[in-house]
Enzyme design. Structure first.
Site, PDB file in Angstrom:
ATOM      1  N   ARG A  12       4.155   1.327   4.065  1.00  0.00           N
ATOM      2  CA  ARG A  12       4.696   2.194   5.110  1.00  0.00           C
ATOM      3  C   ARG A  12       3.557   2.838   5.894  1.00  0.00           C
ATOM      4  O   ARG A  12       2.454   3.010   5.384  1.00  0.00           O
ATOM      5  CB  ARG A  12       5.570   3.288   4.476  1.00  0.00           C
ATOM      6  CG  ARG A  12       6.654   2.779   3.543  1.00  0.00           C
ATOM      7  CD  ARG A  12       7.987   2.614   4.128  1.00  0.00           C
ATOM      8  NE  ARG A  12       8.345   3.759   4.962  1.00  0.00           N
ATOM      9  CZ  ARG A  12       9.300   3.691   5.848  1.00  0.00           C
ATOM     10  NH1 ARG A  12       9.978   2.598   6.009  1.00  0.00           N
ATOM     11  NH2 ARG A  12       9.585   4.742   6.589  1.00  0.00           N
ATOM     12  N   CYS A  13       3.857   3.207   7.117  1.00  0.00           N
ATOM     13  CA  CYS A  13       2.916   3.887   7.989  1.00  0.00           C
ATOM     14  C   CYS A  13       2.377   5.140   7.272  1.00  0.00           C
ATOM     15  O   CYS A  13       3.170   5.841   6.647  1.00  0.00           O
ATOM     16  CB  CYS A  13       3.640   4.273   9.283  1.00  0.00           C
ATOM     17  SG  CYS A  13       2.583   4.972  10.539  1.00  0.00           S
ATOM     18  N   PRO A  14       1.097   5.378   7.300  1.00  0.00           N
ATOM     19  CA  PRO A  14       0.036   4.768   8.096  1.00  0.00           C
ATOM     20  C   PRO A  14      -0.795   3.735   7.332  1.00  0.00           C
ATOM     21  O   PRO A  14      -1.863   3.344   7.798  1.00  0.00           O
ATOM     22  CB  PRO A  14      -0.825   5.969   8.471  1.00  0.00           C
ATOM     23  CG  PRO A  14      -0.798   6.806   7.218  1.00  0.00           C
ATOM     24  CD  PRO A  14       0.624   6.639   6.678  1.00  0.00           C
ATOM     25  N   ASP A  45       0.937   0.872  16.396  1.00  0.00           N
ATOM     26  CA  ASP A  45      -0.290   1.525  15.923  1.00  0.00           C
ATOM     27  C   ASP A  45      -1.519   0.624  15.927  1.00  0.00           C
ATOM     28  O   ASP A  45      -2.596   1.051  16.341  1.00  0.00           O
ATOM     29  CB  ASP A  45      -0.083   2.082  14.513  1.00  0.00           C
ATOM     30  CG  ASP A  45       0.952   3.186  14.461  1.00  0.00           C
ATOM     31  OD1 ASP A  45       1.297   3.729  15.529  1.00  0.00           O
ATOM     32  OD2 ASP A  45       1.419   3.500  13.353  1.00  0.00           O
TER      33      ASP A  45
END
Length: 75
Positions: A12-14, A45
């Site tokens: 998952r981000c980041p 991103d």
């Protein structure tokens, strides 16, 4: 053809972006990194990071929820 491959699927981000940065930091200029990610935020991103860095986005694609980036390491 990529010199290195990074599978960030399921992260998952980041994390996909952070792992991409770390991998590029350990590479030599001209080498290419293939990144696979499933987090939709990666589609925004990673290209944004590359645009602000010395690296170059060679290609970007998406298929069945998997985002693929080919990045050339810059100097």
């Amino acid at each position: 053809m990529a010199d290195r491959s990074l599978d960030a699927s399921g992260l998952r981000c980041p994390m996909p972006l952070l792992k991409t940065k770390l991998e590029l930091n350990s590479m030599s200029p001209g080498e290419q990194l293939e990144v696979l990610a499933t987090d939709a935020g990666s589609n925004r991103d990673i290209p944004a990071y590359v645009a602000m860095s010395p690296h170059r986005l060679v290609s970007q694609s998406e298929s069945n929820g998997v985002y693929r980036f080919m990045i050339e390491c810059g100097g």
